[in-house]
Design an enzyme around this catalytic site. Structure first.
Site, short mmCIF file in Angstrom:
data_model
loop_
_atom_site.label_atom_id
_atom_site.label_comp_id
_atom_site.label_asym_id
_atom_site.label_seq_id
_atom_site.Cartn_x
_atom_site.Cartn_y
_atom_site.Cartn_z
N GLU A 15 0.71 -1.31 0.07
CA GLU A 15 -0.01 0.12 -0.03
C GLU A 15 0.91 1.22 0.11
O GLU A 15 0.61 2.22 0.74
CB GLU A 15 -1.02 0.15 1.29
CG GLU A 15 -2.06 -1.40 1.14
CD GLU A 15 -2.70 -1.31 2.35
OE1 GLU A 15 -2.68 -0.44 3.39
OE2 GLU A 15 -3.40 -2.40 2.66
N GLU B 281 -6.32 -10.62 -0.80
CA GLU B 281 -7.19 -10.26 0.26
C GLU B 281 -8.75 -10.07 -0.02
O GLU B 281 -9.46 -9.29 0.30
CB GLU B 281 -6.97 -8.78 0.86
CG GLU B 281 -5.17 -8.96 1.21
CD GLU B 281 -4.87 -7.61 1.98
OE1 GLU B 281 -5.71 -6.88 2.32
OE2 GLU B 281 -3.79 -7.38 1.92
O1 G3I Z 1 -3.87 -6.96 19.08
C1 G3I Z 1 -4.44 -6.06 19.74
C2 G3I Z 1 -5.29 -6.14 21.06
O2 G3I Z 1 -3.96 -6.24 21.86
C3 G3I Z 1 -5.80 -4.82 21.43
O3 G3I Z 1 -6.60 -5.12 22.65
C4 G3I Z 1 -7.00 -4.39 20.37
C5 G3I Z 1 -7.58 -3.24 20.70
O4 G3I Z 1 -8.01 -2.37 19.50
O5 G3I Z 1 -6.36 -4.35 19.06
C6 G3I Z 1 -5.66 -5.50 18.73
O6 G3I Z 1 -5.03 -5.14 17.65
C7 G3I Z 1 -5.90 -4.95 16.40
C8 G3I Z 1 -5.53 -5.91 15.32
O7 G3I Z 1 -6.11 -5.81 14.16
C9 G3I Z 1 -5.62 -7.63 15.70
O8 G3I Z 1 -6.86 -7.64 15.98
C10 G3I Z 1 -5.73 -3.82 15.69
O9 G3I Z 1 -6.35 -2.60 16.72
C11 G3I Z 1 -6.65 -3.47 14.52
O10 G3I Z 1 -6.14 -2.31 14.06
C12 G3I Z 1 -5.87 -4.53 13.61
O11 G3I Z 1 -6.55 -4.47 12.40
C13 G3I Z 1 -6.09 -5.01 11.32
C14 G3I Z 1 -5.81 -4.16 10.26
O12 G3I Z 1 -5.22 -4.77 8.97
C15 G3I Z 1 -4.66 -3.10 10.49
O13 G3I Z 1 -4.80 -2.23 9.54
C16 G3I Z 1 -6.92 -6.33 10.78
O14 G3I Z 1 -7.10 -7.36 11.75
C17 G3I Z 1 -6.56 -6.68 9.36
O15 G3I Z 1 -7.38 -7.54 9.03
C18 G3I Z 1 -6.21 -5.69 8.42
O16 G3I Z 1 -5.56 -6.37 7.28
C19 G3I Z 1 -5.25 -5.30 6.32
C20 G3I Z 1 -4.19 -5.98 5.46
O17 G3I Z 1 -3.34 -6.19 6.51
C21 G3I Z 1 -3.56 -4.85 4.34
N1 G3I Z 1 -5.00 -4.48 3.59
C22 G3I Z 1 -6.04 -4.31 4.15
C23 G3I Z 1 -6.33 -5.36 5.12
C24 G3I Z 1 -7.73 -4.63 5.83
O18 G3I Z 1 -7.59 -3.73 6.64
#
Ligand code: G3I
Length: 325
Positions: free
Chosen positions: A128, A235
């Site tokens: 990205e 994805e």
């Molecule tokens: O692990 C922490 C946890 O400890 C905490 O309590 C909680 C509170 O918000 O957050 C947890 O982390 C989260 C993580 O996912 C694991 O669940 C983050 O906040 C959250 O922002 C994160 O989101 C991920 C996102 O990427 C980040 O940008 C999504 O799961 C994941 O599916 C998403 O994947 C991305 C690809 O990598 C790139 N392309 C887009 C795609 C969708 O956004």
């Protein structure tokens, strides 16, 4: 009850069928995952933030569990991701100069390659980096502020130097929108002319049922493939909500689910036509219940159903459209 056909068996002569997973999901839905999918991507666990939270601190446990599952069940594994403006800890950028940042990226890659290269079939080297809007090719990110327009080429050069036989992917979203596509195509040219640094382009395929243009999808596949790269659909999901939708209402109407099934069928018919250039098609999640779209971009929005299996691991109508051809 008749057995559910297996996606990976059905697509054996076409391309890998993958899913983004977590270690927890491998425990609770491992049977579905190992029978339906031939490839895995760690949803978060191999990103710099989760795996390398501080300069001398690595948290390998989750990524190791995913790699072990892939080995045990003979599944391919994609490496997601090495250089990304998101989920990269602040310490990477501290000090703010090019050489320091590049040496940190290099050290990070080295450890990732040493530990996982034997398991990983393709690496999302940069994720990205292209701007969604405006004339600039590159997104305004901390990486870009420090490294400038060389950011992507330098990252791929480092990856090639450290892992000469690696299979390297540039991965991005909004990939079929003409303005952004033009910029991604220019970036692929840069990577090619810098010494054939890129093997494949990763179409993220975060789409929705309301504005997916199948003609643009086909045109995009042809335009990217014409750059001499392979394609990985990295994805895939098909949201029931439009991307601009922030309202709270339930989009899971019978009409929308029927439209989704029809579109999934048509998308895979196009993918099959281009099987010679498509290596893999990965869904971003295994079942609706685990999709990142629950809670994005609106918290407490009624349940989205973007994938082929419901939360109980049962195949939906869209699954049938994908396997029946
Ligand atoms: O692990 C922490 C946890 O400890 C905490 O309590 C909680 C509170 O918000 O957050 C947890 O982390 C989260 C993580 O996912 C694991 O669940 C983050 O906040 C959250 O922002 C994160 O989101 C991920 C996102 O990427 C980040 O940008 C999504 O799961 C994941 O599916 C998403 O994947 C991305 C690809 O990598 C790139 N392309 C887009 C795609 C969708 O956004």
């Amino acid at each position: 009850m008749p057995a559910i056909p297996s996606l990976k068996e059905r697509y054996r002569d076409y391309f890998d069928i993958g899913a983004a997973i977590t270690p927890q999901l491998l425990q609770t839905k491992g049977d579905l995952i190992k029978t339906q999918f031939s490839s895995l991507t760690a949803e978060n666990q191999m990103k710099p933030g989760p795996i390398h939270p501080a300069p001398d601190t690595w948290a390998f446990e989750d990524a190791d569990a995913i790699a072990a599952f892939a080995r045990e069940h003979n599944l391919h594994l994609r490496g997601h991701t090495l250089v990304w403006h998101n989920q990269t800890p602040e310490w990477f950028y501290e000090g703010g100069d090019k050489d320091t940042l590049l040496s940190r990226v290099k050290a990070h890659m080295q450890v990732m390659f040493d530990r996982y290269a034997k398991d990983i079939i393709a690496w999302d080297v940069v994720n990205e980096a292209v701007a969604d809007q405006g004339d600039e090719i590159f997104r305004d990110s901390r990486y870009h502020q420090i490294l400038g327009d060389n950011l992507v080429v330098r990252s791929f050069e480092l990856a090639r130097e450290l892992l000469p036989g690696g299979y390297f992917v540039y991965n991005d979203y909004n990939e079929i929108m003409p303005a952004k596509r033009t910029k991604i195509l220019a970036l692929l040219d840069m990577l090619k002319s810098a010494g054939n640094l890129v093997d494949a382009f990763g179409f993220q395929c975060h789409w929705n049922i309301h504005d997916l243009d199948l003609d643009e999808l086909r045109r995009s596949i042809e335009l990217y493939a014409a750059k001499g790269v392979h394609l990985q659909m990295t994805e895939l999901d098909l949201s029931l909500y439009a991307s601009s939708d922030k309202e709270i209402y339930d989009a899971a109407t019978p009409e929308n689910l029927a439209l989704q099934a029809d579109l999934y069928g048509k998308i895979f018919a196009i993918f099959r036509e281009y099987k010679d250039v498509i290596d893999s098609v990965t869904f971003w999640g295994a079942t609706d219940a685990d999709s990142w779209l629950q809670g994005f971009p609106v918290r407490n929005r009624p349940y989205n159903q973007p994938l082929l299996f419901d939360g109980e691991c049962q195949p939906k109508e869209c699954f049938r459209r994908v396997v029946e051809f």
